[in-house]
Design an enzyme around this catalytic site. Sequence first.
Site, PDB file in Angstrom:
ATOM      1  N   TYR A  36      -6.720  -2.109  -1.058  1.00 45.99           N
ATOM      2  CA  TYR A  36      -6.671  -2.445  -2.481  1.00 45.99           C
ATOM      3  C   TYR A  36      -8.007  -2.041  -3.112  1.00 45.99           C
ATOM      4  O   TYR A  36      -8.358  -0.886  -3.085  1.00 45.99           O
ATOM      5  CB  TYR A  36      -6.288  -3.907  -2.646  1.00 45.99           C
ATOM      6  CG  TYR A  36      -4.908  -4.173  -2.060  1.00 45.99           C
ATOM      7  CD1 TYR A  36      -3.766  -3.662  -2.675  1.00 45.99           C
ATOM      8  CD2 TYR A  36      -4.754  -4.854  -0.861  1.00 45.99           C
ATOM      9  CE1 TYR A  36      -2.508  -3.840  -2.122  1.00 45.99           C
ATOM     10  CE2 TYR A  36      -3.495  -5.039  -0.297  1.00 45.99           C
ATOM     11  CZ  TYR A  36      -2.377  -4.532  -0.934  1.00 45.99           C
ATOM     12  OH  TYR A  36      -1.132  -4.692  -0.387  1.00 45.99           O
ATOM     13  N   HIS A  93       9.280  -4.442  -4.370  1.00 50.79           N
ATOM     14  CA  HIS A  93      10.136  -3.868  -3.336  1.00 50.79           C
ATOM     15  C   HIS A  93      11.509  -4.517  -3.242  1.00 50.79           C
ATOM     16  O   HIS A  93      12.388  -3.971  -2.581  1.00 50.79           O
ATOM     17  CB  HIS A  93       9.404  -3.951  -1.985  1.00 50.79           C
ATOM     18  CG  HIS A  93       7.979  -3.477  -2.068  1.00 50.79           C
ATOM     19  ND1 HIS A  93       7.651  -2.212  -2.501  1.00 50.79           N
ATOM     20  CD2 HIS A  93       6.792  -4.115  -1.843  1.00 50.79           C
ATOM     21  CE1 HIS A  93       6.327  -2.083  -2.504  1.00 50.79           C
ATOM     22  NE2 HIS A  93       5.783  -3.228  -2.119  1.00 50.79           N
ATOM     23  N   HIS A 113       0.344   0.633  -9.061  1.00 56.06           N
ATOM     24  CA  HIS A 113      -0.003   0.022  -7.771  1.00 56.06           C
ATOM     25  C   HIS A 113      -1.390   0.495  -7.380  1.00 56.06           C
ATOM     26  O   HIS A 113      -1.681   1.702  -7.464  1.00 56.06           O
ATOM     27  CB  HIS A 113       1.004   0.404  -6.686  1.00 56.06           C
ATOM     28  CG  HIS A 113       2.377  -0.092  -7.007  1.00 56.06           C
ATOM     29  ND1 HIS A 113       2.743  -1.405  -6.839  1.00 56.06           N
ATOM     30  CD2 HIS A 113       3.440   0.536  -7.542  1.00 56.06           C
ATOM     31  CE1 HIS A 113       3.990  -1.553  -7.248  1.00 56.06           C
ATOM     32  NE2 HIS A 113       4.432  -0.401  -7.694  1.00 56.06           N
ATOM     33  N   LEU A 114      -2.206  -0.449  -6.974  1.00 52.82           N
ATOM     34  CA  LEU A 114      -3.560  -0.103  -6.546  1.00 52.82           C
ATOM     35  C   LEU A 114      -3.519   0.850  -5.356  1.00 52.82           C
ATOM     36  O   LEU A 114      -4.249   1.833  -5.295  1.00 52.82           O
ATOM     37  CB  LEU A 114      -4.312  -1.384  -6.161  1.00 52.82           C
ATOM     38  CG  LEU A 114      -4.515  -2.385  -7.304  1.00 52.82           C
ATOM     39  CD1 LEU A 114      -4.628  -3.790  -6.756  1.00 52.82           C
ATOM     40  CD2 LEU A 114      -5.733  -2.011  -8.111  1.00 52.82           C
ATOM     41  N   SER A 115      -2.655   0.526  -4.407  1.00 53.46           N
ATOM     42  CA  SER A 115      -2.547   1.342  -3.198  1.00 53.46           C
ATOM     43  C   SER A 115      -1.447   2.385  -3.383  1.00 53.46           C
ATOM     44  O   SER A 115      -0.625   2.281  -4.304  1.00 53.46           O
ATOM     45  CB  SER A 115      -2.218   0.450  -1.999  1.00 53.46           C
ATOM     46  OG  SER A 115      -0.945  -0.153  -2.179  1.00 53.46           O
ATOM     47  N   ARG A 124       7.435  -0.742   1.771  1.00 54.36           N
ATOM     48  CA  ARG A 124       6.708  -0.619   0.495  1.00 54.36           C
ATOM     49  C   ARG A 124       7.094   0.646  -0.270  1.00 54.36           C
ATOM     50  O   ARG A 124       6.748   0.815  -1.430  1.00 54.36           O
ATOM     51  CB  ARG A 124       5.200  -0.603   0.734  1.00 54.36           C
ATOM     52  CG  ARG A 124       4.666  -1.929   1.221  1.00 54.36           C
ATOM     53  CD  ARG A 124       3.148  -1.905   1.263  1.00 54.36           C
ATOM     54  NE  ARG A 124       2.661  -2.852   2.223  1.00 54.36           N
ATOM     55  CZ  ARG A 124       2.450  -4.142   1.970  1.00 54.36           C
ATOM     56  NH1 ARG A 124       2.654  -4.619   0.768  1.00 54.36           N
ATOM     57  NH2 ARG A 124       2.018  -4.953   2.913  1.00 54.36           N
TER      58      ARG A 124
HETATM   59  C1  DQA Z   1       0.683  -3.513  -4.524  1.00 47.19           C
HETATM   60  C2  DQA Z   1       1.465  -2.924  -3.348  1.00 47.19           C
HETATM   61  C3  DQA Z   1       2.468  -3.925  -2.819  1.00 47.19           C
HETATM   62  O1  DQA Z   1       3.164  -3.366  -1.720  1.00 47.19           O
HETATM   63  C4  DQA Z   1       1.758  -5.165  -2.326  1.00 47.19           C
HETATM   64  O2  DQA Z   1       2.699  -6.114  -1.883  1.00 47.19           O
HETATM   65  C5  DQA Z   1       0.851  -5.736  -3.355  1.00 47.19           C
HETATM   66  C6  DQA Z   1       0.043  -4.828  -4.173  1.00 47.19           C
HETATM   67  C7  DQA Z   1      -0.437  -2.561  -4.975  1.00 47.19           C
HETATM   68  O3  DQA Z   1      -0.949  -2.776  -6.068  1.00 47.19           O
HETATM   69  O4  DQA Z   1      -0.822  -1.666  -4.241  1.00 47.19           O
HETATM   70  O5  DQA Z   1       0.701  -6.947  -3.467  1.00 47.19           O
HETATM   71  O6  DQA Z   1       1.569  -3.685  -5.617  1.00 47.19           O
END
Ligand code: DQA
Length: 155
Positions: A36, A93, A113-115, A124
């Site tokens: 993250y 998801h 999404h951060l990631s 995911r």
């Molecule tokens: C997320 C990605 C999701 O898979 C994860 O459960 C999160 C953060 C992201 O911002 O990368 O809580 O949404």
Amino acid sequence: MNRLAWTPTYTARIVQIAVINGVNLNALGDRDPDIYCTITYGELETRVYEWASHLAVTARCFQTNHEGQLVDWCHEARSWADGVVINPGAWTHYSYAIRDALELFTVPIVEVHLSDITAREEFRRQSVIADLAAARIVGQGADGYRQALEFLTSR
Ligand code: DQA
């Protein structure tokens, strides 16, 4: 200019953006910084407000760990938001409730999404809101929110 002949043109301009964050995003800073980001949720909100201010728009940030609360905020935001930035966290998801709430918006939605969820675990890679989004920004860390605001304001 002959004022009688002058016809004003109105361009719909995005002025108020709802930035909605879902489950576990309040724990940023404690969550794996390699996946993250290192900043806390509070710092993320501060950045979002600064970016919005530079773009001359108003952002209103929300975060909750309760799915029904997020749905309620979506319903309320329909009355004032000109655009939506959403990171539902893990709800991305599988939450059809959040998908249904987002479906009610007539304004553009950006999924952030951060990631990079497309390059992580199999579960995911699925986003039940992807087709509702005018844009999807993944794997850019906190800067993804800036890019989402820019996308909305450049439309
Ligand atoms: C997320 C990605 C999701 O898979 C994860 O459960 C999160 C953060 C992201 O911002 O990368 O809580 O949404």
